[in-house]
Design an enzyme around this catalytic site. Structure first.
Site, mmCIF file in Angstrom:
data_model
loop_
_atom_site.group_PDB
_atom_site.id
_atom_site.type_symbol
_atom_site.label_atom_id
_atom_site.label_comp_id
_atom_site.label_asym_id
_atom_site.label_seq_id
_atom_site.Cartn_x
_atom_site.Cartn_y
_atom_site.Cartn_z
ATOM 1 N N GLU A 192 0.863 -1.201 0.000
ATOM 2 C CA GLU A 192 0.000 0.000 0.000
ATOM 3 C C GLU A 192 0.891 1.241 0.000
ATOM 4 O O GLU A 192 2.096 1.141 0.262
ATOM 5 C CB GLU A 192 -0.888 -0.009 1.253
ATOM 6 N N ILE A 245 0.716 -3.117 -8.228
ATOM 7 C CA ILE A 245 0.175 -4.472 -8.335
ATOM 8 C C ILE A 245 0.377 -5.043 -9.754
ATOM 9 O O ILE A 245 -0.099 -4.492 -10.741
ATOM 10 C CB ILE A 245 -1.319 -4.503 -7.946
ATOM 11 N N GLU A 260 8.827 -8.476 -3.745
ATOM 12 C CA GLU A 260 8.659 -9.607 -2.819
ATOM 13 C C GLU A 260 9.698 -9.591 -1.698
ATOM 14 O O GLU A 260 10.216 -10.630 -1.299
ATOM 15 C CB GLU A 260 8.638 -10.931 -3.597
HETATM 16 C C1 FAD Z 1 7.465 -3.598 -10.606
HETATM 17 C C2 FAD Z 1 6.914 -3.882 -9.256
HETATM 18 C C3 FAD Z 1 5.911 -4.839 -9.115
HETATM 19 C C4 FAD Z 1 5.352 -5.095 -7.855
HETATM 20 N N1 FAD Z 1 4.329 -5.997 -7.756
HETATM 21 C C5 FAD Z 1 3.693 -6.132 -6.557
HETATM 22 C C6 FAD Z 1 2.513 -6.944 -6.449
HETATM 23 O O1 FAD Z 1 2.074 -7.577 -7.426
HETATM 24 N N2 FAD Z 1 1.883 -7.013 -5.251
HETATM 25 C C7 FAD Z 1 2.324 -6.336 -4.151
HETATM 26 O O2 FAD Z 1 1.701 -6.451 -3.097
HETATM 27 N N3 FAD Z 1 3.444 -5.557 -4.218
HETATM 28 C C8 FAD Z 1 4.121 -5.436 -5.388
HETATM 29 N N4 FAD Z 1 5.235 -4.639 -5.480
HETATM 30 C C9 FAD Z 1 5.669 -3.910 -4.302
HETATM 31 C C10 FAD Z 1 6.981 -4.400 -3.691
HETATM 32 O O3 FAD Z 1 6.803 -5.654 -3.087
HETATM 33 C C11 FAD Z 1 7.442 -3.301 -2.723
HETATM 34 O O4 FAD Z 1 7.864 -2.209 -3.524
HETATM 35 C C12 FAD Z 1 8.554 -3.764 -1.798
HETATM 36 O O5 FAD Z 1 8.086 -4.708 -0.867
HETATM 37 C C13 FAD Z 1 9.196 -2.589 -1.034
HETATM 38 O O6 FAD Z 1 8.226 -1.771 -0.438
HETATM 39 P P1 FAD Z 1 8.273 -0.187 -0.683
HETATM 40 O O7 FAD Z 1 8.364 0.039 -2.142
HETATM 41 O O8 FAD Z 1 7.152 0.422 0.047
HETATM 42 O O9 FAD Z 1 9.652 0.277 -0.047
HETATM 43 P P2 FAD Z 1 9.902 0.660 1.493
HETATM 44 O O10 FAD Z 1 9.435 -0.428 2.366
HETATM 45 O O11 FAD Z 1 9.423 2.024 1.755
HETATM 46 O O12 FAD Z 1 11.498 0.660 1.527
HETATM 47 C C14 FAD Z 1 12.290 1.754 1.096
HETATM 48 C C15 FAD Z 1 13.746 1.399 1.421
HETATM 49 O O13 FAD Z 1 13.920 1.267 2.858
HETATM 50 C C16 FAD Z 1 14.456 -0.007 3.141
HETATM 51 N N5 FAD Z 1 13.933 -0.472 4.417
HETATM 52 C C17 FAD Z 1 12.645 -0.550 4.809
HETATM 53 N N6 FAD Z 1 12.560 -1.041 6.049
HETATM 54 C C18 FAD Z 1 13.824 -1.304 6.463
HETATM 55 C C19 FAD Z 1 14.407 -1.824 7.656
HETATM 56 N N7 FAD Z 1 13.666 -2.218 8.682
HETATM 57 N N8 FAD Z 1 15.754 -1.951 7.721
HETATM 58 C C20 FAD Z 1 16.518 -1.570 6.663
HETATM 59 N N9 FAD Z 1 16.042 -1.073 5.514
HETATM 60 C C21 FAD Z 1 14.716 -0.948 5.422
HETATM 61 C C22 FAD Z 1 14.020 -0.891 1.989
HETATM 62 O O14 FAD Z 1 14.825 -2.058 1.878
HETATM 63 C C23 FAD Z 1 14.179 0.048 0.816
HETATM 64 O O15 FAD Z 1 15.528 0.100 0.441
HETATM 65 C C24 FAD Z 1 5.833 -4.394 -6.722
HETATM 66 C C25 FAD Z 1 6.868 -3.461 -6.863
HETATM 67 C C26 FAD Z 1 7.400 -3.200 -8.100
HETATM 68 C C27 FAD Z 1 8.504 -2.173 -8.219
#
Ligand code: FAD
Length: 382
Positions: free
Chosen positions: A127, A157, A366
């Site tokens: 989200e 998604i 993922e």
């Molecule tokens: C092309 C694409 C397809 C996708 N498809 C799907 C899908 O089908 N379904 C779905 O549900 N999601 C999907 N996603 C979402 C994807 O799983 C998320 O982007 C991913 O889990 C990271 O979440 P975020 O983007 O909110 O990054 P954030 O969680 O905001 O992270 C930002 C940065 O902070 C770092 N970080 C966060 N927490 C910590 C911590 N505790 N310690 C150290 N570092 C940390 C992260 O590693 C990252 O470098 C997709 C994303 C992309 C780009």
């Protein structure tokens, strides 16, 4: 120990390899350029049974296993990683969640068409304010008169924007009173459910063929029976299938890296500079040797994780190692492949440039590389 693939595994790999070489690879550049998904190719993949390899025949699958599924994902990804991602989300994540946690009725209604390749599935966890910290999702589901009413937004998604997407499996908060993951449940939401609004399609830096959308739920109504599994365990259900998704990401990265290696060897043999093929220069040979090492280790690790899963054994550590190693090695491997191609490698029509643009995403989806390291640190008891 036995490192040989079984006869059945070899058949799956060879069938997928031939199909990729003849059908997928020649269309991959066009998919990347136009951003259009090849429904004709998907239909042929369905005919070959690719979407249902590990699902039992009773539910429309081929009755194979996860090693076979991941060999397929690797081969397909060597032609086009976005089709590998389609298989990952549809089969490893959505179909598996329906298979493991669904009721008999849910499996007949939703799993059978997915396993048969008639429909594809999407998975909705992320989200706007909840990515790595997935427990903090805000999408809510409230039960009113036998109907779940869902409100919230999912972002990034995969698959849901495609015409043949039939459903999205989502995580939503269903219990206000409870704290922690126990308040999250899983729901099957048909794509045509009233109140499901397909939001914008994102413009990405790579993987243009893969449709990535925002999905908005506005008083979206689904029947009470669309709750999937234990209402208090929706979060752990998601995490368990994402563990398999991580093996799939590793297989996508391995296939992509193998393609980079193959293209680079071919090009290095053909390209003549200073009167010799560049493949005779040690600087190029060493890059190719390092790429081969990376591909070999990534493949061994995802196969080990898939095999452990097939044996019904714990594989959280192995799947996480596979995802982290393979996704990070691909970035370096794809970069070296572009370097070997010189200026041509930077040109859009060369396959290595497509793999290079697509490499980064595997370190994010993922579970990011940082999240993988957090999981591994926990596995080490830290
Ligand atoms: C092309 C694409 C397809 C996708 N498809 C799907 C899908 O089908 N379904 C779905 O549900 N999601 C999907 N996603 C979402 C994807 O799983 C998320 O982007 C991913 O889990 C990271 O979440 P975020 O983007 O909110 O990054 P954030 O969680 O905001 O992270 C930002 C940065 O902070 C770092 N970080 C966060 N927490 C910590 C911590 N505790 N310690 C150290 N570092 C940390 C992260 O590693 C990252 O470098 C997709 C994303 C992309 C780009």
């Amino acid at each position: 120990m036995d490192f040989d693939l079984t006869e059945e595994h070899r058949m799956i790999r060879d069938m997928c390899r031939d199909f990729t070489t003849e059908v997928i690879a020649p269309r991959a550049e066009e998919m990347e350029r136009t951003g259009e998904y090849p429904y004709d190719i998907m239909a042929r993949m369905a005919e070959l049974g690719m979407m249902g390899i590990p699902i039992s025949e009773e539910y429309g699958g081929s009755g194979g296993d996860w090693v076979g599924m991941h060999l397929c994902i690797e081969e397909v990804s060597s032609g086009d990683p976005t089709l590998g991602a389609l298989l990952d989300v549809t089969t490893s994540v959505v179909a598996q969640e329906l298979d493991v946690f669904g009721t008999e009725e849910q499996k007949r209604r939703w799993l059978v068409p997915i396993a048969a390749g008639e429909q594809i599935g999407a998975f909705g966890l992320t989200e706007p304010d909840a990515g790595s910290d997935a427990q903090s999702i805000r999408t809510r589901a409230i039960l009113k008169d036998g109907t779940w009413v869902i409100n919230g937004t999912k972002q990034f998604i995969t698959n849901i924007g495609l015409d043949n997407a039939g459903l999205i499996v989502i995580a939503a908060v269903s219990k206000r009173a409870v704290q922690g993951p126990g308040r999250i449940s899983t729901f099957i939401v048909p794509k045509d459910a009233p109140g499901l609004i397909l939001g914008k399609r994102y413009e990405k830096i790579g993987w243009h063929g893969s449709a990535t959308h925002e999905v908005i739920f506005e008083d979206c109504a689904v029947p009470e029976g669309n709750l999937l599994g234990d209402p208090a365990k929706g979060f752990s259900q998601h995490l368990s299938v994402l563990q398999t998704g991580r093996i799939s990401i590793a297989a996508i990265a391995t296939g992509s890296a193998q393609a980079c290696l193959n293209e680079s060897i071919r090009y290095a043999r053909e390209r003549v500079q200073f009167g010799k093929p560049i493949s005779t220069f040690q600087a190029i040979q060493f890059k190719l040797a390092d790429m081969a090492v990376a591909v070999e280790l990534a493949r061994n690790q995802y196969l080990k994780a898939a095999w452990l899963k097939d044996m019904g054994r714990k594989h959280a550590f192995e799947a996480t190692v596979a995802k982290l190693f393979a996704s990070e090695m691909l970035e370096k491997t794809a970069s070296d492949a572009v370097q070997i191609h010189g200026g041509y490698g930077y040109m859009a029509e060369y396959p290595v440039s497509r793999f290079y643009r697509g490499a980064k995403v595997l370190q994010i989806v993922e579970g990011t590389s940082e999240v993988m390291r957090i999981i591994l640190s926990r596995e080490l008891g830290l």
